[in-house]
Enzyme design. Structure first.
Site, mmCIF file in Angstrom:
data_model
loop_
_atom_site.group_PDB
_atom_site.id
_atom_site.type_symbol
_atom_site.label_atom_id
_atom_site.label_comp_id
_atom_site.label_asym_id
_atom_site.label_seq_id
_atom_site.Cartn_x
_atom_site.Cartn_y
_atom_site.Cartn_z
ATOM 1 N N HIS A 173 0.955 -1.210 -0.076
ATOM 2 C CA HIS A 173 -0.041 -0.155 0.054
ATOM 3 C C HIS A 173 0.920 1.005 0.017
ATOM 4 C CE1 HIS A 173 -3.294 2.660 2.219
ATOM 5 N NE2 HIS A 173 -3.154 2.631 0.890
ATOM 6 N N GLU A 209 2.876 0.330 3.437
ATOM 7 C CA GLU A 209 2.222 -0.322 4.352
ATOM 8 C C GLU A 209 2.227 -1.712 3.619
ATOM 9 O OE1 GLU A 209 -1.784 0.941 5.159
ATOM 10 O OE2 GLU A 209 -1.370 0.629 7.324
ATOM 11 N N ASN A 262 -5.475 3.623 7.253
ATOM 12 C CA ASN A 262 -6.822 4.187 7.123
ATOM 13 C C ASN A 262 -7.560 4.239 8.326
ATOM 14 O OD1 ASN A 262 -6.609 5.523 4.583
ATOM 15 N ND2 ASN A 262 -6.577 3.500 3.623
HETATM 16 N N1 CAA Z 1 4.750 13.560 -8.232
HETATM 17 C C1 CAA Z 1 5.939 13.645 -8.178
HETATM 18 N N2 CAA Z 1 6.345 14.765 -7.059
HETATM 19 C C2 CAA Z 1 5.411 15.500 -6.575
HETATM 20 C C3 CAA Z 1 4.222 15.332 -6.793
HETATM 21 C C4 CAA Z 1 4.018 14.144 -7.639
HETATM 22 N N3 CAA Z 1 2.568 13.769 -7.750
HETATM 23 N N4 CAA Z 1 3.284 16.037 -5.855
HETATM 24 C C5 CAA Z 1 4.199 16.881 -5.234
HETATM 25 N N5 CAA Z 1 5.398 16.238 -5.603
HETATM 26 C C6 CAA Z 1 6.820 16.877 -5.217
HETATM 27 C C7 CAA Z 1 7.083 18.522 -5.493
HETATM 28 O O1 CAA Z 1 7.639 18.524 -6.949
HETATM 29 C C8 CAA Z 1 7.916 18.888 -4.429
HETATM 30 O O2 CAA Z 1 9.317 18.616 -4.778
HETATM 31 P P1 CAA Z 1 10.524 19.187 -3.992
HETATM 32 O O3 CAA Z 1 10.326 19.066 -2.446
HETATM 33 O O4 CAA Z 1 11.555 18.335 -4.844
HETATM 34 O O5 CAA Z 1 10.465 20.763 -4.347
HETATM 35 C C9 CAA Z 1 7.283 18.369 -3.130
HETATM 36 O O6 CAA Z 1 6.743 17.104 -4.024
HETATM 37 C C10 CAA Z 1 6.150 18.978 -2.248
HETATM 38 O O7 CAA Z 1 5.316 19.458 -3.413
HETATM 39 P P2 CAA Z 1 4.803 20.969 -3.471
HETATM 40 O O8 CAA Z 1 5.935 21.861 -3.076
HETATM 41 O O9 CAA Z 1 4.147 21.312 -4.763
HETATM 42 O O10 CAA Z 1 3.620 21.046 -2.405
HETATM 43 P P3 CAA Z 1 3.675 20.987 -0.758
HETATM 44 O O11 CAA Z 1 4.846 21.083 -0.117
HETATM 45 O O12 CAA Z 1 2.436 21.337 -0.181
HETATM 46 O O13 CAA Z 1 3.553 19.179 -0.740
HETATM 47 C C11 CAA Z 1 2.109 17.451 -0.698
HETATM 48 C C12 CAA Z 1 2.614 18.738 -1.306
HETATM 49 C C13 CAA Z 1 3.508 16.354 -0.855
HETATM 50 C C14 CAA Z 1 0.944 16.685 -1.323
HETATM 51 C C15 CAA Z 1 2.130 17.512 0.713
HETATM 52 O O14 CAA Z 1 1.085 18.578 1.157
HETATM 53 C C16 CAA Z 1 1.902 16.061 1.688
HETATM 54 O O15 CAA Z 1 2.749 15.596 2.013
HETATM 55 N N6 CAA Z 1 0.424 16.005 2.198
HETATM 56 C C17 CAA Z 1 0.119 14.965 2.583
HETATM 57 C C18 CAA Z 1 -0.287 13.765 1.682
HETATM 58 C C19 CAA Z 1 -0.610 12.483 2.400
HETATM 59 O O16 CAA Z 1 -1.049 12.838 3.753
HETATM 60 N N7 CAA Z 1 -0.822 11.634 1.864
HETATM 61 C C20 CAA Z 1 -1.286 10.228 2.279
HETATM 62 C C21 CAA Z 1 -2.622 10.086 1.700
HETATM 63 S S1 CAA Z 1 -3.299 8.912 2.096
HETATM 64 C C22 CAA Z 1 -2.999 7.618 0.983
HETATM 65 O O17 CAA Z 1 -2.392 7.749 0.106
HETATM 66 C C23 CAA Z 1 -3.329 6.197 1.523
HETATM 67 C C24 CAA Z 1 -4.982 5.858 1.225
HETATM 68 O O18 CAA Z 1 -5.169 4.684 1.057
HETATM 69 C C25 CAA Z 1 -5.956 6.851 1.439
#
Ligand code: CAA
Length: 282
Positions: free
Chosen positions: A140, A152, A190
């Site tokens: 996951h 995970e 989750n």
């Molecule tokens: N692909 C590649 N790189 C990406 C990307 C993507 N889709 N999205 C963001 N990035 C990169 C950016 O290029 C940036 O890189 P650098 O650090 O090298 O500059 C970095 O990630 C941070 O992005 P941003 O500066 O655009 O934006 P941010 O600082 O606001 O971060 C985020 C965005 C990474 C999404 C951050 O807000 C975050 O960590 N959010 C929480 C995400 C989270 O909790 N995810 C888990 C969700 S639950 C899940 O997935 C499981 C489930 O089963 C539901």
């Protein structure tokens, strides 16, 4: 696990991220989508996400081209028969996943590990639909896959220890931190995350705060990178609702009942980023 070809089924948000990271690790990747246009769309998304690194000077255009060059697409699950591992990342629907697993089980060699990126469907139940339950496991990844550290790794009731060890090592090789958990509804991620998101939706429904207020409290007060409502929009409100129903049905505790506002938004087709509208407009 000596991966010669890394299989991925599904090129949506999670599948294209998994293919991206596998190719970046150096594995030839075979990505299966239901039609060629969706395969091309997944490649376009990977290209766009790789370009972020080029724009920031973290990777080169040559490296980007090399990563993209390692990913091939197909529309036939049978083409994945030679893969050492296949990670399934199709829609969160047991019957759809069951069909994928049974087709792969029939097509693949006996050593192929079949992993699911499911966020909440039972690995044990999926495994039981195949003739290789010992080689079925949960892998996951978190969204966005190229950025998030965690994988995970879910052990079904029949998952072999050697398969678990190999998948843990594979996740490390992909630059991720694997964490082993057992197969219960929602696993750990989750089971803990979704009740928080659900409570945030109740706060909104009851007028405790605006979306911005609720998210700012959690961002600045608890140091979360994004607030729970923005995160729900990122995950997809339909996925959030699906997982809450899995928790509610699987654990039988009313504390997991989905907030009526979440249900209403899903009914309206306001699914978050993917539909252009959720708790926020995109
Ligand atoms: N692909 C590649 N790189 C990406 C990307 C993507 N889709 N999205 C963001 N990035 C990169 C950016 O290029 C940036 O890189 P650098 O650090 O090298 O500059 C970095 O990630 C941070 O992005 P941003 O500066 O655009 O934006 P941010 O600082 O606001 O971060 C985020 C965005 C990474 C999404 C951050 O807000 C975050 O960590 N959010 C929480 C995400 C989270 O909790 N995810 C888990 C969700 S639950 C899940 O997935 C499981 C489930 O089963 C539901």
């Amino acid at each position: 696990m000596d991966v010669q070809v890394f299989g991925v089924v599904g090129g949506g948000t999670m599948g294209n991220g998994i293919a991206h990271v596998a190719a970046q690790t150096g594995f030839p990747v075979l990505l299966c989508e239901v039609d060629a246009a969706l395969g091309a769309k997944a490649l376009k998304t990977i290209e766009k996400n790789l370009q972020r690194g080029v724009d920031k000077g973290k990777t080169t255009a040559d490296e980007k081209a090399a990563v993209l060059g390692r990913i091939k697409t197909t529309t036939r699950l049978e083409d994945l028969s030679g893969c050492e591992i296949v990670v399934e990342a199709v829609v969160e629907n047991f019957d759809v996943k069951k069909k994928v697993f049974q087709t792969l089980d029939a097509a693949c060699g006996p050593g192929t590990v079949l992993a699911s990126n499911t966020s909440s469907i039972s690995i044990t139940k999926l495994a039981a639909t195949t003739k290789r339950p010992g080689k079925v496991i949960g892998m996951h990844f978190m969204n966005p896959v190229p950025v998030m550290q965690l994988v995970e790794v879910i052990r079904g009731i029949a998952t072999e220890q050697a398969v678990l060890d190999a998948v843990m090592a594979l996740a490390r090789k992909m630059g991720k931190m694997p964490v082993e958990v057992n197969d219960y509804p929602g696993f750990v991620s989750n089971r803990v995350l979704l009740p928080m998101i659900n409570e945030a939706v109740y706060c909104l429904m009851e007028g405790v705060g605006t979306p911005e207020a609720i998210d700012t409290v959690m961002k600045l007060g608890m140091n979360h990178p994004m607030g729970p409502l923005a995160l729900a929009d990122l995950i997809g409100l339909d996925t959030c609702l699906f997982i809450l129903n899995v928790l509610h049905d699987g654990l039988g505790d009313p504390k997991y009942r989905p907030c009526p506002l979440l249900i209403k938004m899903v009914d309206a087709g306001h699914l978050g980023r993917k539909s252009g509208r959720g708790f926020y407009a995109y």
